[in-house]
Structures are given as structure tokens and as C-alpha cells.
Design an enzyme around this catalytic site. Sequence first.
Site, PDB file in Angstrom:
ATOM      1  N   LYS A  36      52.498  44.817  29.248  1.00  0.00           N
ATOM      2  CA  LYS A  36      51.565  44.298  28.242  1.00  0.00           C
ATOM      3  C   LYS A  36      50.432  45.337  28.505  1.00  0.00           C
ATOM      4  CE  LYS A  36      49.209  41.152  31.346  1.00  0.00           C
ATOM      5  NZ  LYS A  36      49.312  39.993  32.106  1.00  0.00           N
ATOM      6  N   ARG A 138      45.089  27.619  30.538  1.00  0.00           N
ATOM      7  CA  ARG A 138      44.784  28.604  29.212  1.00  0.00           C
ATOM      8  C   ARG A 138      45.668  28.250  28.287  1.00  0.00           C
ATOM      9  NH1 ARG A 138      45.327  34.668  31.960  1.00  0.00           N
ATOM     10  NH2 ARG A 138      47.350  33.953  31.802  1.00  0.00           N
ATOM     11  N   TYR A 270      18.674  59.100  33.915  1.00  0.00           N
ATOM     12  CA  TYR A 270      17.877  57.848  33.177  1.00  0.00           C
ATOM     13  C   TYR A 270      17.244  56.897  34.051  1.00  0.00           C
ATOM     14  CZ  TYR A 270      19.879  59.135  28.721  1.00  0.00           C
ATOM     15  OH  TYR A 270      20.441  59.732  27.591  1.00  0.00           O
ATOM     16  N   MET A 318      26.269  58.264  29.248  1.00  0.00           N
ATOM     17  CA  MET A 318      27.326  58.066  28.191  1.00  0.00           C
ATOM     18  C   MET A 318      28.335  58.914  28.558  1.00  0.00           C
ATOM     19  SD  MET A 318      27.304  57.860  24.142  1.00  0.00           S
ATOM     20  CE  MET A 318      25.995  56.748  24.003  1.00  0.00           C
TER      21      MET A 318
HETATM   22  C1  LIG Z   1      50.057  39.767  33.281  1.00  0.00           C
HETATM   23  C2  LIG Z   1      51.217  38.550  33.509  1.00  0.00           C
HETATM   24  C3  LIG Z   1      52.188  38.892  34.411  1.00  0.00           C
HETATM   25  C4  LIG Z   1      52.064  39.913  35.582  1.00  0.00           C
HETATM   26  O1  LIG Z   1      51.067  39.882  36.588  1.00  0.00           O
HETATM   27  P1  LIG Z   1      50.815  40.723  37.849  1.00  0.00           P
HETATM   28  O2  LIG Z   1      49.639  39.916  38.571  1.00  0.00           O
HETATM   29  O3  LIG Z   1      50.109  41.853  37.247  1.00  0.00           O
HETATM   30  O4  LIG Z   1      52.170  40.658  38.571  1.00  0.00           O
HETATM   31  C5  LIG Z   1      52.997  37.699  34.795  1.00  0.00           C
HETATM   32  N1  LIG Z   1      53.223  36.773  33.855  1.00  0.00           N
HETATM   33  C6  LIG Z   1      52.328  36.402  32.864  1.00  0.00           C
HETATM   34  C7  LIG Z   1      52.394  35.533  31.840  1.00  0.00           C
HETATM   35  C8  LIG Z   1      51.274  37.448  32.517  1.00  0.00           C
HETATM   36  O5  LIG Z   1      50.445  37.350  31.623  1.00  0.00           O
END
Ligand SMILES: *Cc1c(COP(=O)(O)O)cnc(C)c1O
Length: 378
Positions: A36, A138, A270, A318
Site C-alpha cells: 500500500k 478503526r 532562519y 524549504m
Molecule cells: C499496513 C498494514 C499491514 C502491514 O503492517 P506492517 O507493520 O507494515 O507489517 C498489515 N495489515 C494491514 C491491514 C495494514 O494496514
Amino acid sequence: MTITYNMLEVQVDLSRIVDNYRFMRSKAAKLMPVIKADAYGHGLLPVARALTMAGADAFCVGSVAEAVTLRLEGALDPRFRVVSLLGPVDLEDYAEAVANDVTLLVGRLEQLELLQAAAARAGRMARLALKFDTGMSRLGFSETDVPRIIRILAASPNLRLELVTSHLATADEDSGVDYVQAQAKRFCAITGKLSAAGLRFAANLANSAGILGFPELHFDLQRPGIALYGSNPFLGTSREELGRPLKQAMSVTTRILDVHDLPRGGTISYGRTYTAPRDMRVAIMAAGYADGYSRGLSNKGQVCLKGSRAPILGRVCMQLTAVDITGREDVRPGDTVHLLGGNGSGHISAEDLAGWWGTISYEVFCILGLNRRVYGGE
Ligand SMILES: *Cc1c(COP(=O)(O)O)cnc(C)c1O
């Protein structure tokens, strides 16, 4: 989304991701790699291709759009599974998922009905993953939804249940073991009821830390993310040893633009937050918060310059940041500097950078990974 026109370059070593995948597969055999968020900033399609060649046949991504992109542009075997962890939002998402054989994570009853309707309209089967909330609070169904889910599935001929899923909140923390067990217990109660109703599915609960730390919770499939990119989820805990073989796949470099003296008493950047306590020499590099290099690193972070560390002086701007090169005659404008990675004792791990930044390795990869990427190790 990418950051363009800047000088940062992200180098991704795909062979390390493959090595990390093989290591994780030596711990649990049926992985659905989590790619993802553009593979945690490493690039959706290159990572998917490398893992496919290493034997992966199922992937978890975020949005339905990301899943459809992977399905259409990833040249995946049509039988491979592509899971959208975020699930459907708009009505079009249901139709798109059905048309492209995306397995949708669903956590509300209304979504089951919309998915059945979309699949019936298309005259196809919809691939379904049931997401349960066992302690993250969640997304997801609760255990009390199970009887209604069973009734809806029985009345939904176009829904093909593939997965039953939940996610662990504390698997990477020493103090989190009891909570993991409590989540697992709830998960088993849920899967037990669904099985008892005659449903067949692959149960999956473990993320990277779950895979490495809780072999008894591997169920049918596992979902490794961060470990694939080489970050040890147990770093700094009593179980650190479990993730030791993982190798960081991402490096980030930029260039030195200028090198000059900073006399004793002089201030830099800055707000004049740094005053030279003695005569110093500084290098100005092309990196700043516009590149995702956090302003929170001001006066805290370090870079790796020709194998050794150079600390950040003053505020990160920046597109510019100053580092201390006092006593080093070897640094010149045009030199390459590592913001992440690098050689020798100066090597910067994602956890080093995250520590100065006040975040975790996941965020370091996702944010810096927005910059221009090049690939090696193919
Ligand atoms: C991101 C995610 C994972 C992977 O988790 P890691 O800690 O990066 O291994 C697994 N399951 C779900 C539902 C996630 O959102």
C-alpha cells in the site's frame, strides 16, 4: 503523488526487498505482501514485479484505485489476489473492484449489500474480505455483527468470501503482548462462528511484527509490510534479534551546493537558532521540507557524507539545509550526500532518521519516497 524538479534521489535496491521477502517466507509460508501507499514509498509496480518474480501471488494495497492500477498495469497473473485494504468509498469503487477482480475489504453491513448489487449488475462474482475490529477501533465489523453477516452472505449469490481479516495494534511492543493475545482471542471467536455457519475463507491477522513475534498467530495467510522494506519492527525491544537479518532497501541522496567558513560567533539559517562556538566550516545541501525532509530535523538530524556523519546546523529550510563539516577538507560543491543510507560507519538507518525526526521508519519511507526514484538490484 511525487515531488518533482528537486535534487533528491531515492535509490531502491529491489534485491534487498526480495531478500527480506524470502526471509519472511522462511518464517511463514503464505504471505500477502503489503504494498500500500506506493509500497511504503518504494514504488507499487517495481516492488510488485520483483516480488512476483520471487513467488508472491497475492498483494495488499490501499485504495481501490491503487488495486486497479496494480491489476491493470502490474501484468499480474489473473489468478493473483489483489486486496484493497481501504475498501470502497464511492459507488464506482464497487463496480471497478468487481470489473477488475479486486478483493475488497468490507467492514460495514451496507457495503455488503452494495457489493452484492454491483456484482449482480455486472453478472460477475465479487471477491470479498471481511474486516473485523478486534481492538484497533478503526474500521471493521464487530463480533456482534456476525449473525447478520451470515444472513446477508446466505442471500448474496454474487459474493465470494475469500478472507477474514483483523489487524494487531501492539505486536511490535514489549508491553503489547497481552493485548495481542486479547485481539487474537476475539479473532478466533469470530472465525469460529463463521466457520460453524459453513463459510470457508482464509483467516489472516499477522503483520510483520506478528509474523516474527507470534508464530502461533499465523492462521492461513500473513500480511508483511515494513519488514519487506528492511525495517526491524522490534528494534530497541527485547525481541530485536528476530528482525536482525532485514536489510534496508531505500537510500536517499542529494548534492552539496556550497561549502564555506562560519566564523566563531556567526549564526546560520532562519531565526539564528545555531551560533558557532568556534571557527567552523559548513556545507549547504539541496534538501529541505519541500522535499519531505522535515523541518523537525533542525539542529537534530545528521547526514552521511563520504562515509561519516555530519550534523545539521540551524533550521532546515524549504530547499536548503546546512551541515557541519569542520575539519574536513574533502567536501566540495557537487558532492553527493546521503540523507538516508550511505556507506561505512556513517550509514543512516530509517530508525536513526526517524528518531531525530520524532517519528517511525514507516513515515520516513513514505515521505522521502515521494521524491524521484531510481532502481537497482533487479
Ligand atoms: C499496513 C498494514 C499491514 C502491514 O503492517 P506492517 O507493520 O507494515 O507489517 C498489515 N495489515 C494491514 C491491514 C495494514 O494496514
